[in-house]
Design an enzyme around this catalytic site. Structure first.
Site, PDB file in Angstrom:
ATOM      1  N   THR A  46     -56.620  40.096 -17.144  1.00 59.14           N
ATOM      2  CA  THR A  46     -56.311  41.521 -17.350  1.00 59.14           C
ATOM      3  C   THR A  46     -54.845  41.745 -17.697  1.00 59.14           C
ATOM      4  OG1 THR A  46     -55.824  41.773 -14.993  1.00 59.14           O
ATOM      5  CG2 THR A  46     -58.076  42.252 -15.696  1.00 59.14           C
ATOM      6  N   GLY A 102     -51.695  42.697 -19.361  1.00 55.27           N
ATOM      7  CA  GLY A 102     -51.365  43.480 -20.554  1.00 55.27           C
ATOM      8  C   GLY A 102     -52.303  44.630 -20.863  1.00 55.27           C
ATOM      9  N   THR A 103     -53.269  44.888 -19.980  1.00 54.37           N
ATOM     10  CA  THR A 103     -54.220  45.966 -20.292  1.00 54.37           C
ATOM     11  C   THR A 103     -53.547  47.341 -20.240  1.00 54.37           C
ATOM     12  OG1 THR A 103     -54.926  45.780 -17.997  1.00 54.37           O
ATOM     13  CG2 THR A 103     -56.402  44.885 -19.658  1.00 54.37           C
ATOM     14  N   GLY A 104     -52.584  47.519 -19.331  1.00 45.14           N
ATOM     15  CA  GLY A 104     -51.883  48.809 -19.236  1.00 45.14           C
ATOM     16  C   GLY A 104     -51.085  49.076 -20.498  1.00 45.14           C
ATOM     17  N   CYS A 105     -50.365  48.056 -20.936  1.00 47.94           N
ATOM     18  CA  CYS A 105     -49.567  48.175 -22.165  1.00 47.94           C
ATOM     19  C   CYS A 105     -50.485  48.496 -23.338  1.00 47.94           C
ATOM     20  CB  CYS A 105     -48.835  46.866 -22.464  1.00 47.94           C
ATOM     21  SG  CYS A 105     -47.830  46.275 -21.103  1.00 47.94           S
ATOM     22  N   LYS A 161     -55.281  55.908 -14.798  1.00 50.98           N
ATOM     23  CA  LYS A 161     -56.205  54.801 -15.064  1.00 50.98           C
ATOM     24  C   LYS A 161     -56.760  54.285 -13.739  1.00 50.98           C
ATOM     25  CE  LYS A 161     -52.694  52.967 -17.010  1.00 50.98           C
ATOM     26  NZ  LYS A 161     -51.723  52.060 -17.662  1.00 50.98           N
TER      27      LYS A 161
HETATM   28  O1  PXL Z   1     -47.948  45.838 -17.913  1.00 52.52           O
HETATM   29  C1  PXL Z   1     -46.659  46.178 -17.670  1.00 52.52           C
HETATM   30  C2  PXL Z   1     -45.643  45.366 -18.380  1.00 52.52           C
HETATM   31  C3  PXL Z   1     -44.756  45.985 -19.211  1.00 52.52           C
HETATM   32  N1  PXL Z   1     -43.760  45.334 -19.862  1.00 52.52           N
HETATM   33  C4  PXL Z   1     -43.617  44.025 -19.741  1.00 52.52           C
HETATM   34  C5  PXL Z   1     -44.480  43.326 -18.931  1.00 52.52           C
HETATM   35  C6  PXL Z   1     -45.531  44.002 -18.237  1.00 52.52           C
HETATM   36  C7  PXL Z   1     -46.455  43.266 -17.405  1.00 52.52           C
HETATM   37  O2  PXL Z   1     -46.435  42.084 -17.251  1.00 52.52           O
HETATM   38  O3  PXL Z   1     -44.328  42.007 -18.830  1.00 52.52           O
HETATM   39  C8  PXL Z   1     -42.522  43.333 -20.469  1.00 52.52           C
END
Ligand code: PXL
Length: 277
Positions: free
Chosen positions: A209, A211-214, A176
């Site tokens: 932004t 939480g965008t990766g999750c 990404k």
């Molecule tokens: O974005 C990665 C991530 C994964 N898991 C948890 C998170 C975060 C980012 O803040 O809090 C629990």
């Protein structure tokens, strides 16, 4: 309805982690299940604590759910430590779970580390246990840099890193590009077998932004559960994140969340307005 499971950490501020995953599943019309690997204490500015769930209890959650429900895809997020990585991979193998998306989560958007054990040991387990168990991995640029030991400055570097990562025994690698220096376009790449794909969309200038990766890896797991090819599922996941970013909003003083339901709410509001006319 397809069923998709997240195995991830909890973010009590609601923007990332399994909360983001479940919102993504709901917005994309699949049934979501969640196994908790770690409880974090965090808000939009910082992670202040990590409490890893004991591996025996992570295993118990997976065993209990999968003994009853067949899932169509799984995504893993924050696993916190080596024992949890080993446990999760063993269980997913035992239950022959298909469509495993691994998001090699290391650091939160706030910059705080999301591991409860020495980084070198967790990295070893990422490379040797977790990544080879996946169908697709979805590192961002900092994660890809750490995993490969290469600096990534542009799309060519992203492609070289993807080839590098394939050597760990994984055929589909997404990188990404959101962390590349601010630009006109947001570029992600996929290496699927021998083929490279590039995904481009307009850059959205926002600080919200979190939480965008999750969200991206959860949306990718949804696509695979629904039978899309990896290259199609990546395209749709990127669109989903793009939309969620467009509707992102300020919650708290730090980086606010993407808004998974922004477009759905707008459509509902439009329809209600039409009904009033
Ligand atoms: O974005 C990665 C991530 C994964 N898991 C948890 C998170 C975060 C980012 O803040 O809090 C629990």
């Amino acid at each position: 309805m397809k069923k998709v499971m997240t195995i991830a950490g909890s973010d009590p501020s609601g923007g990332a982690g399994l909360q983001a995953d479940l919102k993504t599943f709901a917005a994309m019309k699949v049934y979501g299940l969640s196994v908790v690997t770690a409880v974090t204490a965090q808000n939009t500015t910082a992670v202040t604590g990590i409490h890893a769930v004991p591996p025996e209890f992570v295993a118990k959650q997976i065993d209990t759910v999968l003994a009853d429900i067949i899932v169509d895809a799984v995504k893993t997020g924050m696993l916190a430590n080596v024992k949890n990585i080993e446990t999760v991979c063993e269980r997913l193998r035992d239950f022959s779970v298909p469509n495993i998306v691994v998001d090699p989560v290391m650091v939160a958007t706030s910059g705080d580390l999301l591991m409860s054990e020495h980084t070198d040991r967790v990295l070893w387990a990422f490379r040797n246990i977790l990544i080879p168990a996946a169908k697709v991995i979805t590192p961002n640029i900092p994660e890809a840099e750490i995993l490969t030991g290469r600096e990534i400055r542009n799309v060519d570097d992203m492609k070289a890193a993807a080839l590098n990562l394939q050597n760990l025994g994984i055929s589909n690698v997404v990188i990404k590009g959101g962390h590349l220096e601010r630009q006109k376009e947001a570029v992600d790449i996929l290496l699927a077998g021998n083929d490279f794909y590039e995904y481009r969309d307009t850059w959205i200038a926002t600080k919200n932004t979190h939480g965008t990766g999750c969200t991206f890896s959860a949306a990718l797991a949804v696509g695979l559960a629904q039978g899309l090819r990896v290259n199609e599922a990546v395209g749709r996941a990127k669109k989903f994140v793009h939309n969620a970013l467009q509707y992102g909003f300020a919650v708290g003083r730090g980086r606010g969340p993407a808004n998974h339901f922004g477009e759905i709410y707008r459509l509902l509001d439009d329809r209600a307005e039409e009904g009033e006319k």
